[in-house]
Design a protein around this motif. Structure first.
Motif, short mmCIF file in Angstrom:
data_model
loop_
_atom_site.label_atom_id
_atom_site.label_comp_id
_atom_site.label_asym_id
_atom_site.label_seq_id
_atom_site.Cartn_x
_atom_site.Cartn_y
_atom_site.Cartn_z
N PHE A 154 4.78 -6.13 8.14
CA PHE A 154 3.70 -6.84 7.46
C PHE A 154 2.99 -5.94 6.46
O PHE A 154 2.62 -6.38 5.38
CB PHE A 154 2.67 -7.39 8.46
N TYR A 155 2.80 -4.69 6.80
CA TYR A 155 2.12 -3.77 5.89
C TYR A 155 2.91 -3.62 4.60
O TYR A 155 2.37 -3.72 3.51
CB TYR A 155 1.92 -2.40 6.56
N PHE A 156 4.21 -3.37 4.71
CA PHE A 156 5.01 -3.12 3.51
C PHE A 156 5.35 -4.40 2.74
O PHE A 156 5.58 -4.34 1.53
CB PHE A 156 6.29 -2.35 3.85
N LEU A 157 5.38 -5.54 3.39
CA LEU A 157 5.71 -6.78 2.70
C LEU A 157 4.49 -7.57 2.22
O LEU A 157 4.60 -8.32 1.25
CB LEU A 157 6.56 -7.68 3.59
N LEU A 158 3.35 -7.42 2.86
CA LEU A 158 2.19 -8.24 2.51
C LEU A 158 0.98 -7.43 2.06
O LEU A 158 0.41 -7.68 0.99
CB LEU A 158 1.79 -9.11 3.71
N ILE A 159 0.56 -6.47 2.85
CA ILE A 159 -0.71 -5.78 2.60
C ILE A 159 -0.60 -4.85 1.40
O ILE A 159 -1.43 -4.89 0.49
CB ILE A 159 -1.16 -5.02 3.86
N ARG A 160 0.42 -4.01 1.37
CA ARG A 160 0.55 -3.01 0.30
C ARG A 160 0.73 -3.65 -1.08
O ARG A 160 0.07 -3.25 -2.04
CB ARG A 160 1.70 -2.07 0.62
N PRO A 161 1.59 -4.67 -1.25
CA PRO A 161 1.71 -5.30 -2.57
C PRO A 161 0.41 -5.97 -3.02
O PRO A 161 0.07 -5.95 -4.20
CB PRO A 161 2.81 -6.34 -2.38
N GLN A 162 -0.33 -6.55 -2.08
CA GLN A 162 -1.61 -7.18 -2.44
C GLN A 162 -2.61 -6.13 -2.92
O GLN A 162 -3.37 -6.37 -3.86
CB GLN A 162 -2.17 -7.94 -1.24
N GLN A 163 -2.63 -4.96 -2.29
CA GLN A 163 -3.52 -3.89 -2.74
C GLN A 163 -3.15 -3.42 -4.13
O GLN A 163 -4.02 -3.14 -4.96
CB GLN A 163 -3.46 -2.71 -1.76
N LYS A 164 -1.85 -3.33 -4.44
CA LYS A 164 -1.41 -2.93 -5.77
C LYS A 164 -1.84 -3.95 -6.82
O LYS A 164 -2.30 -3.59 -7.91
CB LYS A 164 0.11 -2.76 -5.82
N LYS A 165 -1.68 -5.24 -6.53
CA LYS A 165 -2.10 -6.29 -7.46
C LYS A 165 -3.60 -6.22 -7.73
O LYS A 165 -4.05 -6.37 -8.85
CB LYS A 165 -1.74 -7.67 -6.92
#
Length: 105
Positions: A31-42
């Motif tokens: 979940f961290y690598f597929l959801l949380i991290r990309p959202q933080q980058k955006k």
């Protein structure tokens, strides 16, 4: 029926806790690598885009309104929509920046 219970292997209490926790840890990592991290980058890219706005930028608002930035403050943006109309928006209402307008001659 007692024959089936006697044949069941005894489980070790120490190993069963890791067997229960490992799937949850793996799910959190996924979940961290597929959801949380990309959202933080955006979010970081959006904040950078909003911070770099300047007069003359052509933008599109979240509602789909196209305009050119005339005035900027920390919280608001004044857009020129056509020759006579200026509208004030919150900075957070800006969706995209298309390009800077060419300098007037």
């Amino acid at each position: 029926m007692s024959i089936f219970l006697a044949d069941a292997p005894a489980t070790q209490p120490g190993s069963s806790i890791w067997g229960l926790l490992l799937p949850f840890v793996l799910m959190f990592v996924v979940f961290y690598f597929l959801l949380i991290r990309p959202q933080q980058k955006k979010q970081k890219q959006r904040n950078l885009m909003l911070h770099q706005l300047k007069k003359g930028d052509k933008i599109v608002t979240i509602g789909g309104l196209h305009g050119t930035i005339v005035e900027l403050t920390d919280d608001t943006v004044v857009l020129r929509v056509n020759d006579t109309m200026k509208l004030t928006f919150d900075r957070s209402a800006i969706s995209t920046v298309s390009q800077s307008a060419p300098a007037a001659e």
